[in-house]
Design a protein around this motif. Structure first.
Motif, short mmCIF file in Angstrom:
data_model
loop_
_atom_site.label_atom_id
_atom_site.label_comp_id
_atom_site.label_asym_id
_atom_site.label_seq_id
_atom_site.Cartn_x
_atom_site.Cartn_y
_atom_site.Cartn_z
N GLY A 190 -58.97 -19.20 50.85
CA GLY A 190 -58.47 -19.88 52.02
C GLY A 190 -57.05 -19.76 52.30
N PHE A 191 -56.34 -18.88 51.68
CA PHE A 191 -54.85 -18.26 52.01
C PHE A 191 -55.19 -17.38 52.90
N ALA A 221 -53.93 -27.75 55.21
CA ALA A 221 -55.04 -28.27 55.52
C ALA A 221 -55.61 -27.66 56.92
N ASP A 222 -54.40 -27.39 57.62
CA ASP A 222 -54.73 -26.66 58.93
C ASP A 222 -54.83 -25.13 59.18
N CYS A 227 -48.23 -19.02 52.14
CA CYS A 227 -49.42 -19.24 52.89
C CYS A 227 -50.33 -17.99 52.50
N GLN A 228 -50.03 -16.82 51.85
CA GLN A 228 -50.38 -15.71 51.61
C GLN A 228 -51.28 -16.04 50.15
N TYR A 279 -47.76 -24.20 51.63
CA TYR A 279 -48.80 -24.42 51.06
C TYR A 279 -48.94 -26.17 51.07
N ASP A 280 -50.05 -26.75 50.85
CA ASP A 280 -50.14 -28.03 50.40
C ASP A 280 -50.06 -28.33 48.97
N ALA A 281 -49.52 -29.52 48.38
CA ALA A 281 -49.77 -29.72 47.11
C ALA A 281 -51.16 -30.40 46.92
N PHE A 282 -52.08 -30.13 45.85
CA PHE A 282 -53.25 -30.54 45.59
C PHE A 282 -53.11 -31.87 45.33
#
Lengths: 141, 653
Positions: free
Chosen positions: B520-521, B503-504, B545-546, B334-337
């Motif tokens: 979005g996951f 992001a990608d 990612c899920q 994941y990305d951190a917000f």
């Protein structure tokens, strides 16, 4: 009794069919007028199927695929998009109003979107009334 | 062709169908349809007695086609195909009518639902009439596995598979594996040191004889299908020869150039030649060409001068490596917000407002403050507020709950209490302490004297209205339990920031042919019963990612994905799509329209014979070529024009 249109829905196996399943699983209610035929990809939908549906008594045809970029088969839905653009040009020549045919996208997680498309399409086709050119002999066969 | 004898079975699914659809009426209607020799209805068709009913009818009545009207084919199609196969009928001589998801569950009116069910059954009966037996093809499974992402999920999955002595290619974008977990200081609720529990696993990956670790690398291209995928991987130039370098670190010490450390989220510095952190695996530095004086100005080469092994290689270029694997596991995390857009919380404007991940680094002994919880000016905070749900449970950003923030906020409270004398305020909406020993940890923190204030914070401001607030950050909001507007002056604010999709994620999804859910996951094959597989056979997902999850759930999911892969490797072969397309070469005019349409390049033009031919091993059965053929020369097995036309006729009765 008000006119209840018959609409044939061609849904792809990977996104829109699952979106329709999700609407059911979540017990969302929608118009019963769309009868779903599963295809593996919206790219399988031949324009002839759409004419065939009208010939056999459909009042509308709905084609649903994965969102652009999300196609399980990479780009089948782009092929559908191209094909439907051509088809739309042919419809008026055959006396079929544009609102009777709709191509849209529903992902596997969009049960609510499926319901709103079905309800919206049903309303539009109901407003158009029955498709009456079915018995014309010169129609596609 | 032998006489078609169809058996139709209407399922009640308890009351799921029978409550809305008149199953008796549908059953009687089905009996009137062409070629139907028996039509029954039963409480649960998927049960053993239900399946036996079909098998007995096949034996006694000589059925050679079967229709079951019940749930979605995505649920029980394999069940019934298997049942009729056991009774000696080809599994493809079967069709399912979905009268539950698409009918009884979505329709309120009983009469309308019954009529719709009849139409769907009529379509299935008319369609199955034309079904032809298909052969199930099998191909062997390449026992190698590709794992993308070297966080805890990728590490866990890689070790599980490699320990069974099957090769794993573990690809990581950053210079070291470890992911977000290696950035954490402690883990909740046990307060294990994150590095202490993760580095042994990282080391195992680094020296495992069955793991080929490819760090500073990215997958660029995937082709093939379950059992035999091909991947092109770009190994970015490190400018350090991996075979020569022994990780002594002299180059790093001697490098005179500095840049903000990505690992410390810009709170600390690193050199232009660096490893992201001390326990990096592999312990081989990379040169950041954007900050290296040699790459910028053509001068320096200090690292090269001091490297006794001659491992520095300024001429190194990116390499493209091709690998062949049978299965793929995606563990990209994941990305951190980034809370900058929530301007009212002052992140980026006020010195002492931190994100959750930044605070992890501040707590960490090798972080920018050497583990001391201090303000920007170096002094110890006397009070700290932790704001929950920043970017989560917020319609403006992410509607979902990020699941871990309540718990990491509690962990921070404990660390602050342990290391400072500060007063701690938790500003929460709901405390969600769902996991094993989580609620107990919450209770423990309550007893440690943390102040829990229920209410979403409206604003963090530096505009003091009295002496107590002078020089402080004032956290303004409502204490919804007291129904009181509050202003809490504190020295430090920590934003419990959300976990969001990478992001990608969209590009990665496209690369591997998988899809994303509304949040979005990456989307799993089934939200409950198949949480690690994707819609693409042979591609699995695990970890954040899920969807947001904690470390125990991530590890469990990664192990589950590894188990699925090992099952396929152990079986050694996999069934391929039987519903492929074939070209009738008698009819083919050789126009080659289909050649260009196929997304898998499965159709080739045979120059000598002036016709196109489909490679069945590559065909995935989408049917796009079939719909486009002007000579009607292509047949889509199981989705023939005859079958679909019959189905159209059926739904329109």
């Amino acid at each position: 009794m008000s006119f209840e249109p018959k609409i044939v829905g061609f849904l792809c196996n990977w996104c829109s069919y699952r979106g329709a399943d999700l609407a059911g699983t979540a017990r969302m209610k929608c118009a019963p007028n769309v009868r779903i035929i599963r295809v593996m990809c919206s790219g399988r939908v031949e324009p002839a199927f759409i004419f065939k549906a009208f010939q056999l008594g459909a009042d509308g045809v709905l084609v649903l695929g994965c969102h652009p970029g999300d196609c399980h088969y990479a780009e089948g839905n782009y092929k559908t998009l191209r094909r439907m653009a051509l088809l739309e040009k042919m419809l008026p020549q055959l006396g079929i109003e544009a609102d009777r045919v709709r191509l849209d996208w529903v992902s596997a997680s969009e049960g609510d979107r499926f319901v709103s498309i079905v309800d919206d399409m049903t309303e539009k086709v109901r407003a158009l009334g029955p498709f009456t050119k079915n018995s014309d002999e010169e129609k596609h066969g | 062709m032998e006489d078609v004898k169809i058996g139709v079975y209407i399922c009640h699914c308890g009351l799921n169908i029978a409550d809305t659809v008149d199953v008796e009426e549908v059953s009687k209607y089905a009996a009137t349809l062409p070629a139907v020799v028996v039509s029954r209805n039963y409480k649960f068709m998927c049960s053993d007695p239900g399946q036996s009913m079909i098998k007995e009818d096949i034996k006694e009545l000589g059925l050679n086609r079967v229709v079951v009207a019940s749930c979605s084919p995505l649920m029980h199609e394999p069940t019934f195909r298997h049942a009729i196969q056991e009774a000696g009928v080809n599994p493809y001589l079967f069709e399912m009518a979905n009268i539950r998801e698409h009918c009884s569950w979505t329709t309120e009116d009983h009469k309308e639902a019954t009529e719709k069910a009849k139409a769907l059954v009529s379509a299935a009966v008319r369609r199955v009439y034309y079904h032809q037996p298909l052969e199930i093809r099998e191909v062997s499974v390449n026992p190698n596995t590709l794992i993308i992402g070297g966080g805890i999920a990728g590490i866990q999955a890689a070790l599980e598979i490699a320990d069974s002595e099957h090769k794993v290619y573990l690809v990581e974008r950053d210079p070291s594996i470890g992911g977000h977990m290696i950035q954490f200081d402690k883990t909740f609720p046990t307060l294990d040191c994150s590095a202490c529990i993760l580095t042994p696993k990282m080391t195992s990956v680094g020296m495992h004889p069955y793991i080929e670790l490819m760090t500073y690398s990215e997958v660029e291209e995937i082709s093939g299908f379950v059992g035999s995928f091909k991947a092109k991987i770009r190994k970015k130039a490190r400018y350090v020869d991996e075979d020569k370098c022994n990780g002594c670190g002299v180059c790093i010490i001697k490098c005179p150039w500095k840049a903000a450390s990505e690992f410390d989220l810009g709170l600390g510095e690193r050199k232009a030649i660096y490893t992201p952190f001390a326990q990096a695996v592999p312990n081989i530095p990379v040169i950041d060409t954007e900050h290296c004086a040699y790459f910028l100005k053509g001068k320096c080469r200090a690292c090269e001068k001091f490297c006794e092994l001659g491992a520095i290689d300024f001429e190194q270029v990116d390499q493209i490596v091709e690998v062949e694997v049978g299965n793929i596991i995606i563990t990209t995390g994941y990305d951190a917000f980034d809370p900058t857009p929530i301007t009212q919380y002052g992140y980026g404007r006020f010195d002492n407002v931190y994100t959750g991940l930044e605070f992890e680094r501040i707590c960490n002994a090798v972080g920018p403050t050497s583990g001391k919880i201090v303000l920007k000016d170096g002094s110890a905070p006397k009070s700290v507020a932790i704001l929950h749900c920043v970017g989560s449970r917020d319609e403006n950003y992410h509607e979902y709950c990020s699941r871990v923030c309540c718990m990491y906020a509690l962990k921070y409270s404990h660390l602050i209490k342990e290391r400072t004398d500060a007063e701690v305020y938790q500003m929460y909406i709901d405390m969600r302490c769902f996991g094993k020993a989580y609620e107990e940890f919450y209770k423990r923190l309550s007893e440690e004297g943390v102040n829990f204030v229920r209410g979403k914070v409206a604003e963090v401001t530096d505009r003091a209205i009295n002496e107590d607030e002078d020089g402080k950050l004032i956290v303004c909001g409502e204490d919804t339990l007291l129904s009181k507007i509050i202003r809490v002056p504190v020295d430090m604010v920590i934003l419990a920031t959300a976990l969001e999709p990478r992001a990608d994620a969209a590009e990665v999804a496209k690369l591997f042919g998988i899809t994303k859910s509304a949040d979005g996951f990456f989307l799993e094959r089934h939200p409950k019963l198949d949480p690690v597989a994707t819609m693409t056979d042979g591609v699995y997902i695990a970890g954040c990612c899920q969807g947001p999850k904690d470390i125990p759930d991530t590890v469990a999911q990664a192990s589950a994905a590894a188990t699925r892969v090992l099952a396929l490797i152990s079986k050694g072969r996999v069934e391929l799509e039987a519903a492929t397309a074939v070209i009738d070469e008698e009819k083919c005019s050789g126009c080659r329209i289909c050649n260009l349409l196929c997304p898998y390049s499965a159709i080739s033009y045979i120059e000598d014979e002036k016709v196109s031919r489909i490679n069945e091993a590559l065909c995935k059965g989408c049917g796009t070529c079939v719909a486009a053929c002007p000579s009607v020369a292509i047949t889509h097995k199981q989705f023939t024009t005859e079958e679909i036309t019959a189905e159209i006729e059926g739904v329109l009765v």
